[in-house]
Each structure stands twice: as structure tokens, then as C-alpha cells.
Motif scaffolding. Structure first.
Motif, PDB file in Angstrom:
ATOM      1  N   TYR A  22       0.906  -1.054   0.090  1.00 41.76           N
ATOM      2  CA  TYR A  22       0.050   0.091  -0.156  1.00 41.76           C
ATOM      3  C   TYR A  22       0.977   1.058   0.030  1.00 41.76           C
ATOM      4  CZ  TYR A  22      -3.104   3.643   1.871  1.00 41.76           C
ATOM      5  OH  TYR A  22      -4.089   4.758   2.036  1.00 41.76           O
ATOM      6  N   THR A  23       1.928   1.267   0.928  1.00 43.64           N
ATOM      7  CA  THR A  23       2.894   2.518   0.977  1.00 43.64           C
ATOM      8  C   THR A  23       3.279   2.693  -0.231  1.00 43.64           C
ATOM      9  OG1 THR A  23       3.233   1.852   3.326  1.00 43.64           O
ATOM     10  CG2 THR A  23       4.938   3.383   2.232  1.00 43.64           C
ATOM     11  N   VAL A  24       3.898   1.633  -1.045  1.00 45.40           N
ATOM     12  CA  VAL A  24       4.576   1.626  -2.333  1.00 45.40           C
ATOM     13  C   VAL A  24       3.833   2.331  -3.345  1.00 45.40           C
ATOM     14  CG1 VAL A  24       5.770   0.591  -4.252  1.00 45.40           C
ATOM     15  CG2 VAL A  24       6.545   0.003  -1.706  1.00 45.40           C
ATOM     16  N   LEU A  29       1.860   6.795  -6.686  1.00 41.86           N
ATOM     17  CA  LEU A  29       0.665   7.676  -7.226  1.00 41.86           C
ATOM     18  C   LEU A  29       1.050   9.250  -6.744  1.00 41.86           C
ATOM     19  CD1 LEU A  29      -2.425   5.530  -6.252  1.00 41.86           C
ATOM     20  CD2 LEU A  29      -1.595   6.181  -8.431  1.00 41.86           C
ATOM     21  N   ALA A  30       1.741   9.225  -5.737  1.00 46.61           N
ATOM     22  CA  ALA A  30       2.261  10.736  -5.449  1.00 46.61           C
ATOM     23  C   ALA A  30       3.094  11.339  -6.487  1.00 46.61           C
ATOM     24  CB  ALA A  30       2.800  10.763  -4.088  1.00 46.61           C
ATOM     25  N   ARG A  31       4.176  10.299  -6.837  1.00 48.47           N
ATOM     26  CA  ARG A  31       5.196  10.609  -7.841  1.00 48.47           C
ATOM     27  C   ARG A  31       4.389  11.036  -9.190  1.00 48.47           C
ATOM     28  NH1 ARG A  31       8.262   5.922 -10.383  1.00 48.47           N
ATOM     29  NH2 ARG A  31       6.100   5.758 -11.141  1.00 48.47           N
ATOM     30  N   ASP A  32       3.387  10.443  -9.515  1.00 48.62           N
ATOM     31  CA  ASP A  32       2.467  10.564 -10.876  1.00 48.62           C
ATOM     32  C   ASP A  32       1.551  11.657 -10.669  1.00 48.62           C
ATOM     33  OD1 ASP A  32       4.182   8.811 -11.979  1.00 48.62           O
ATOM     34  OD2 ASP A  32       2.625   7.141 -11.730  1.00 48.62           O
ATOM     35  N   GLY A  33       1.349  12.263  -9.250  1.00 42.34           N
ATOM     36  CA  GLY A  33       0.420  13.301  -9.095  1.00 42.34           C
ATOM     37  C   GLY A  33      -1.128  12.765  -9.202  1.00 42.34           C
ATOM     38  N   GLU A  34      -1.498  11.779  -8.815  1.00 41.65           N
ATOM     39  CA  GLU A  34      -2.596  10.964  -8.991  1.00 41.65           C
ATOM     40  C   GLU A  34      -3.349  10.461  -7.706  1.00 41.65           C
ATOM     41  OE1 GLU A  34      -2.684   7.595 -11.762  1.00 41.65           O
ATOM     42  OE2 GLU A  34      -1.208   8.468 -13.150  1.00 41.65           O
ATOM     43  N   THR A  54      -0.028  15.410  -4.235  1.00 45.74           N
ATOM     44  CA  THR A  54       1.207  14.833  -3.644  1.00 45.74           C
ATOM     45  C   THR A  54       1.385  14.440  -2.322  1.00 45.74           C
ATOM     46  OG1 THR A  54       2.539  15.516  -5.867  1.00 45.74           O
ATOM     47  CG2 THR A  54       3.970  14.715  -3.826  1.00 45.74           C
ATOM     48  N   ALA A  55       0.982  15.784  -1.756  1.00 40.26           N
ATOM     49  CA  ALA A  55       1.195  15.732  -0.198  1.00 40.26           C
ATOM     50  C   ALA A  55       0.018  14.583   0.645  1.00 40.26           C
ATOM     51  CB  ALA A  55       0.904  16.875   0.527  1.00 40.26           C
ATOM     52  N   ALA A  56      -1.069  14.624  -0.215  1.00 37.32           N
ATOM     53  CA  ALA A  56      -2.104  13.792   0.223  1.00 37.32           C
ATOM     54  C   ALA A  56      -1.641  12.426   0.203  1.00 37.32           C
ATOM     55  CB  ALA A  56      -3.421  14.073  -0.477  1.00 37.32           C
ATOM     56  N   GLN A  57      -1.117  12.187  -1.061  1.00 29.19           N
ATOM     57  CA  GLN A  57      -0.826  10.667  -1.353  1.00 29.19           C
ATOM     58  C   GLN A  57       0.683  10.217  -0.359  1.00 29.19           C
ATOM     59  OE1 GLN A  57      -2.779   8.773  -2.430  1.00 29.19           O
ATOM     60  NE2 GLN A  57      -3.182   8.498  -4.416  1.00 29.19           N
ATOM     61  N   LEU A  58       1.273  11.222  -0.063  1.00 29.15           N
ATOM     62  CA  LEU A  58       2.599  10.917   0.690  1.00 29.15           C
ATOM     63  C   LEU A  58       2.118  10.705   2.287  1.00 29.15           C
ATOM     64  CD1 LEU A  58       5.430  12.971  -0.753  1.00 29.15           C
ATOM     65  CD2 LEU A  58       5.107  10.817  -0.985  1.00 29.15           C
TER      66      LEU A  58
END
Length: 169
Positions: A22-24, A29-34, A54-58
Motif C-alpha cells: 500500500y505504501t509503495v 501515485l504521489a510521484r505521478d500526481g494521481e 502529492t502531499a495527500a498521497q505521501l
């Protein structure tokens, strides 16, 4: 039928692996902005509600790391009763959250809950994510139940036995 002494550690490591997957996925998804989950893209209107994708996914990835640590604590549960119970309580909360997600995304994939979003465009990826989630929940549940069962059946330590013997004299 008694469980193998290895079932709890194996289940806990399975739960840890699910949390790390899940973390990966969230970092990817954060890297891709999705937004969304692998195989389950978020609807376009969801992007209007999130100011920094990005912040939300991180942040979600950080939560995944926390869940991995909690799962690792089930491999060799803490000796302190309050800490062991706290780990079990946090685990049951996490199991409920992840389980609800698996059920919701499963309903979305099956098309039985159109209010949760469109059916996934890449069904193989969606099914893989659901399988990982289901294994995560199953492993975490078995490990947590094992910790709770072990806490009730653990024989007293020699110090506890000595204290009890002194009180009964």
C-alpha cells in the motif's frame, strides 16, 4: 485444532507486506500526481477537493508505514499488557478500515455500487489490488487474534508465580 506456533508471525509478516505494498503504491501515485488506488483512479471532481495531491498521497504512504510497524509488533508482541492491548486495538481499527476499503473497492469493481465510482478501466490491476488488500486483512486478523489468544493463555512468569505463592501463604 491448535495453530502452528509460526502462524502468527507468518500472518503478521503478511500484514506487514500488505501495508508496505500500500505504501509503495501511494508513493507511486504521489510521484505521478494521481489520486485513487492502483487500478481505481479517482474521478476528476476529486482533484478539485484536494489542494496538494502529492502531499495527500505521501500522507497516505506515511499511514501505510505506520500500519506496517503495527503489524511488525505482532510478530513478537510487547510483554507489557497495556502495550500489547494497545497494539491489538490499533490493529483491529486498521483491519476495519482496510477491510471496508477492500469491500468498497470490490463493490466498485463488480459494478454493484455505482455511487462509489466507475468500474476500473484496468481490471487486472484492480483485481491484483483487491487480492493484496484481502490478504493484508486476513493476515492482520489472524495475527491480531493470535496475540489476543496468546495473552489469555500465556503461563505466568516465574516472578509472577513467586508473587502469587507469597500471597497465598
Amino acid at each position: 485444532m491448535p495453530r502452528s506456533p509460526r502462524s502468527r508471525p507468518i500472518s503478521a509478516l503478511t500484514a506487514c507486506a500488505g501495508a508496505l505494498a500500500y505504501t509503495v503504491s501511494k508513493v507511486d501515485l504521489a510521484r505521478d500526481g494521481e489520486l485513487g488506488m492502483p487500478g481505481f483512479p479517482a474521478p476528476p471532481e476529486a482533484y478539485a477537493q484536494v489542494t496538494d495531491v502529492t502531499a495527500a498521497q505521501l500522507g497516505n504512504a506515511g499511514l501505510g508505514l505506520l500500519m506496517a510497524v503495527v503489524a511488525l509488533l505482532l510478530v513478537r508482541p510487547p510483554a507489557a499488557r497495556w502495550l500489547r492491548r494497545s497494539v491489538a486495538g490499533v490493529s483491529w481499527l486498521g483491519i476495519a478500515m482496510v477491510g471496508a476499503g477492500v469491500i468498497g473497492f470490490g463493490a466498485r469493481a463488480a459494478g454493484v455500487a455505482p455511487g462509489l465510482g466507475e468500474r476500473p478501466p484496468h481490471m487486472a490491476t484492480a483485481v491484483a489490488a483487491l487480492v493484496v488488500g484481502a490478504l493484508w486483512v486476513a493476515g492482520w486478523s489472524v495475527a491480531t487474534a493470535g496475540v489476543m489468544r496468546g495473552a489469555r493463555t500465556t503461563p505466568p512468569t516465574s516472578a509472577t508465580s513467586t508473587t502469587r505463592a507469597a500471597r497465598t501463604r
